[in-house]
Design an enzyme around this catalytic site. Structure first.
Site, PDB file in Angstrom:
ATOM      1  N   SER A   1       0.803  -1.232   0.000  1.00 40.32           N
ATOM      2  CA  SER A   1       0.000   0.000   0.000  1.00 40.32           C
ATOM      3  C   SER A   1       0.831   1.275   0.000  1.00 40.32           C
ATOM      4  CB  SER A   1      -0.919   0.019   1.216  1.00 40.32           C
ATOM      5  OG  SER A   1      -1.714  -1.133   1.214  1.00 40.32           O
TER       6      SER A   1
ATOM      7  N   ASP B   1     -10.715  -6.846  -0.598  1.00 36.32           N
ATOM      8  CA  ASP B   1     -10.133  -5.759   0.175  1.00 36.32           C
ATOM      9  C   ASP B   1      -9.556  -6.375   1.439  1.00 36.32           C
ATOM     10  OD1 ASP B   1     -10.623  -2.478   0.172  1.00 36.32           O
ATOM     11  OD2 ASP B   1     -10.134  -3.337   2.138  1.00 36.32           O
TER      12      ASP B   1
END
Lengths: 620, 376
Positions: A326, A365
């Site tokens: 991320s 997710d």
């Protein structure tokens, strides 16, 4: 005209030729006799004269080794120095019975067999009249023991010399590197004249990258020697010129915080001074003690270092290639804004997974159940994967590649170290070339969250973060600030050229605002490091998958093996409104970026900015 | 008649004899070459600092050279005669090419890069010049007339000057002497010889004027080496010390202190004889000289036995040039001739001269073993 053989008188020709051949033969014999006479004159009549010349009046050219340059950190603390030591050296030419001498020395000084073996190898490489070391770094007791019996060992002597020493050992093992004995391969590539009396050469790190500057120029002395090769007088001396002293941008205190901050984790930390590109810390854990390499590491220790699963000799900061996870999201968000495929205020719905049209596969997710309806800021702060799946899809892989490449992903940063890795920034072209396959849309999705093919080095990550903090002015990381001679003048500043990525200021500010919220908002993934500071830090956590979770399973940290746990990543820069320092941290198998990697960066930033603000306060 | 006798001779020989006849090799010459090569490896091992790589490289080179020699020995000398003019012209053309676009090597233009390998045209011309001169002089009956002498002189002068301009004095000298030898064997009149000697002597100052600085240095150094012991005279002084300190029996194999201590420069190439003399002494040197003279004698014998003017002149010239090689090299190493860059044939480290030399011996073997087949 061409063939008039008929006219030739063959017999007459034969006669002429035979007589000429005879004359030639006599001439040859006469000249050979001349050579013989001269040889007899030189080798019999003049023999004694020339033998004396050969034996007695050698003029030897002795090479004088230059002193290796010293390496300092940014505050002038010594990272590599030369300390005087004593070594036991042998001149094979002057030793009548080598085996006997070695056996007696072994008994006297309790030398291990391995050292004797090493010496035998070394001796074969060197010329018989050169002094070759058997023992390096003798302690006082050994020196005293040998000094007492020296007369019984002709051709053996104690020599004082300077040996490289690294006071911070473990901490600087990768970045400063170390010197070691010149091996046979290096012997062929190094300039022979310069290295005649130098026994060591830089092997890794700064020691290798700046070998030419650190080494200096060797001098020489013309020495008249007698028949026993003992020096009688020195005719002429040209002094060696010491190597340049290197002043690094590295701060050993920050380096210590970085290395010790990683604690039980293998990994790397890179901190860069955004204003100059100077590397403040470049740590790779585990490290190793470089000092044994200088005087010859023993086989067992070396073997352990080479075969250890933790790979202590591997410089993770420079050569470790990890999925960015991320931490790539701020760059992706900026790409979306710059290519105008997204508006920062547009909201998207995250149900906890993403599906491509007509495909059953669910791209999940990290948060089971999803983030609900969110815009860009929240998507970065909470690190929503679905938001970035959609963003990546609208950008397309070629735009992603083009944008990220400008931040230095997929290419060497050009730092002044040897062996840097390029990482990998995938594209359609790359996949066709490397794998001979076409690109799939699913691969674009996972590229968007920093997974898939993408690989970055910690150094690249820190550099990209610094460039982002610098609002597009590319930061070129480097370690050496300046070179100086032994009187500390004559400095040579390194050339700096800066390129700029054209970026819209409000786009950059939007992304930086979100990164500030990662640290300072109540839902931020790195909020633990925001306590007790009077400036703001901008950051982004990351988690890089090592292990692929099956479709219907959930990742459970406690259930799986340590070696399969995710890598923890964190990038940050501070202060957010006037960026000074950028940091990238990767803790292998650290699990969560927020809990493991962020605190390390937090400590470094605090330490660095605490000092600079103290200093400015003192100045006022 | 003669053909029959020779075939009878072969019948008495064993299978080996037949094989050697098939291979067109000359046994005495081959034996001499093999012996010298063996000595070469022995001394190269010592002079090269016990480096096996040097020996391996030299072995590969001499392997190639031996193959070339065997191939040339197979070719009928009539073919050499037929292609003399062509080969010579190519050689001269390449020399000009080298001067125009040759690669700079060691400050002198000698090499031509042919992509696959680098090539030294001056090596090729060492063989094609005597071929050309022999061909030219064999057109008419011997001894040559004044006009022919002038023509032959031009044929020699052209390549010699081109090589001297590179500048490579040593090779120019060898090319000139190979051509001169051919003229001499053709029966050059003594009166002419004396005229040339006198002219050359008077031309010396002119020659001096055209020399490069380093060439002048070499000559001056030769005349008085002690004047500059650490500089230009160093080679010769160190080489004389090496040879002199060898004495009668030498210091033994690998015992050379001069070469081992790096006192002697170019100890593997041009000055290898000094190492040889230091390690094997006067006895070794005389053995080597005897071997060389034996090889040269065989060459002259082959020349005398040759059946026509062309092969005779060519064989004589090649044999004599080989001696010039030996004499110039040893002469310079022992300090009676100036230092010009000529290697010790078949012993010095280096590939190009080895190939040319063995090519020459291949031609000599061809001349000797094809005798009965010559068209008369």
């Amino acid at each position: 005209m061409p063939h008039s053989d008929i006219l030739k008188d063959a017999a007459a020709e034969n006669r002429i030729f035979a007589s000429r051949a005879l004359i030639a033969f006599i001439l040859i014999l006469a000249l050979t006799l001349g050579l013989t006479v001269r040889l007899v004159y030189l080798q019999i009549v003049g023999h004694e004269h020339y033998a004396t010349l050969a034996k007695n009046n050698h003029i030897k050219i002795a090479s004088l080794p230059p002193t290796r340059g010293i390496i300092y950190d940014r505050k002038g603390r010594i990272l590599a120095e030369n300390i005087p030591t004593y070594s036991l050296e042998l001149i094979p030419e002057q030793i009548r019975d080598m085996d006997d001498t070695l056996a007696r020395l072994q008994q006297l000084l309790a030398i291990p067999d391995e050292k004797i073996e090493q010496y035998q190898k070394l001796r074969k490489r060197e010329k018989r009249f050169t002094s070759t070391p058997l023992l390096l770094r003798m302690d006082d007791e050994e020196v005293a023991k040998f000094a007492a019996v020296r007369p019984f060992f002709p051709g053996v002597d104690i020599q004082a010399q300077l040996v490289r020493h690294y006071p911070f050992g473990l901490l600087t093992s990768h970045v400063v590197g170390f010197v070691g004995r010149i091996n046979e391969r290096e012997l062929k590539t190094l300039p022979a004249a310069e290295y005649r009396s130098t026994h060591h050469v830089g092997k890794v790190g700064i020691e290798l990258a700046y070998e030419a500057e650190l080494h200096g120029k060797s001098g020489y002395a013309e020495i008249e020697t007698n028949a026993q090769s003992r020096a009688i007088s020195t005719i002429k001396t040209t002094d060696p010129i010491p190597g340049a002293n290197l002043h690094l941008t590295l701060d050993i205190d920050l380096q210590k915080t970085a290395y010790e901050g990683l604690d039980i984790y293998n990994g790397a930390v890179v901190a860069i001074d955004i204003k100059t590109g100077g590397v403040l810390a470049l740590a790779s854990r585990p490290g190793f003690d470089p000092n044994p390499f200088v005087y010859g590491i023993d086989r067992k220790t070396y073997h352990e270092l080479q075969t250890s699963e933790d790979q202590p000799m591997f410089n993770r900061a420079l050569r470790g290639q990890y999925p960015p996870g991320s931490t790539l999201k701020p760059f992706m968000a900026l790409a979306g804004l710059e290519y105008q495929v997204i508006n920062a205020n547009n909201r998207k719905f995250c149900p906890g997974y993403f599906q491509l049209p007509n495909v059953k596969h669910k791209y999940r997710d990290w948060k089971h159940g999803g983030h609900g309806t969110i815009a860009m800021n929240a998507a970065i702060v909470q690190s929503c994967d679905v938001y970035f799946y959609e963003l990546a899809l609208s950008l397309g892989i070629d735009n992603i590649h083009a944008f990220l490449a400008r931040f230095g992903f997929g290419e060497k940063s050009g730092i002044d170290l040897v062996g840097e890795k390029e990482g990998l920034l995938p594209s359609k072209k790359w996949k066709r070339k490397a794998r001979n396959q076409s690109w799939y849309p699913g691969e674009t999705l996972i590229t968007g969250i920093g997974q898939g093919f993408t690989q970055v080095t910690p150094l690249q990550l820190a550099r990209a973060t610094a460039t982002l903090a610098n609002k597009g002015v590319i930061v070129n990381p480097h370690l050496v600030d300046r070179l100086a001679d032994s009187d500390d003048n004559n400095t040579a500043p390194l050339p700096q050229h800066q390129a700029i990525i054209p970026l819209q200021p409000d786009h950059v500010n939007t992304v930086i605002k979100a990164m500030i919220d990662v640290v300072h908002s109540s839902r931020g993934t790195a909020r633990v490091i925001s306590k007790g500071i009077d400036y703001r830090i901008a950051g982004k956590t990351g988690t890089a998958q090592v292990f692929t979770v099956k479709q219907e399973e959930r990742y459970n940290e406690n259930k799986i093996d340590f070696k399969l746990r995710d890598h923890a990543l964190f990038i940050a820069f501070a202060p957010a409104d006037d960026p000074q320092i950028a940091v990238a941290v990767i803790a292998e198998h650290g699990g969560h970026g927020g809990s493991v990697a962020a605190p390390i960066a937090g400590k470094i930033i605090r330490q660095y900015l605490g000092e600079t603000s103290d200093a400015s306060r003192d100045a006022q | 008649m003669q053909v029959e006798t020779r075939s009878e001779q072969f019948d008495r020989h064993s299978i080996i004899g037949r094989l050697l006849t098939k291979l067109h090799l000359d046994i005495p010459l081959l034996l001499g070459l093999v012996l010298i090569s063996a000595l070469s490896y022995l001394i190269l091992y010592s002079a090269g600092g016990q480096d096996m790589k040097i020996l391996n490289r030299q072995a590969v080179r001499s392997g190639i050279a031996f193959i070339l020699m065997m191939v040339l020995a197979h070719i009928n000398p009539y073919q050499f005669k037929r292609y003399s003019v062509l080969l010579y012209s190519i050689g001269v053309f390449l020399l000009i090419a080298v001067l125009v676009m040759g690669e700079i090597g060691k400050g002198a233009q000698r090499w031509l890069d042919l992509g696959l390998f680098r090539f030294q045209p001056s090596e090729m011309i060492k063989i094609t010049t005597p071929m050309m001169v022999a061909w030219y002089l064999s057109i008419d009956s011997l001894p040559p007339k004044w006009k022919q002498l002038g023509g032959a002189g031009l044929l020699i002068l052209m390549p010699t000057l081109l090589i001297a301009k590179q500048p490579d004095l040593g090779t120019a000298l060898l090319v000139a002497s190979s051509g001169a030898a051919a003229i001499f064997f053709a029966g050059l009149s003594w009166r002419f010889i004396s005229v040339v000697v006198v002219t050359l002597a008077s031309l010396t100052p002119v020659l001096w004027h055209f020399m490069r600085d380093y060439q002048r240095d070499r000559v001056l150094t030769f005349l008085n080496p002690e004047a500059d012991p650490m500089g230009r005279g160093y080679h010769i002084i160190q080489s004389k010390i090496a040879i002199g300190s060898g004495g009668i029996y030498g210091k033994g194999w690998q015992g050379s202190t001069q070469a081992q201590l790096d006192f002697l420069p170019e100890s593997s190439t041009d000055f290898i004889f000094a190492v040889f003399a230091e390690e094997f002494g006067l006895s070794g040197c005389l053995t080597l000289l005897v071997l060389y003279v034996a090889i040269i004698s065989r060459c002259l014998y082959i020349a005398v036995q040759a059946q026509d003017t062309y092969t005779r002149l060519l064989a004589g010239s090649l044999g004599f040039t080989f001696f010039v090689y030996v004499f110039v090299n040893i002469g310079m190493v022992i300090g009676i001739l100036p230092v010009v860059g000529v290697p010790l044939p078949l012993i010095s480290y280096g590939g190009t001269s080895m190939v040319t030399l063995l090519a020459g011996f291949g031609i000599l073997m061809s001349i000797h073993t094809h005798r009965k087949f010559l068209p008369t």
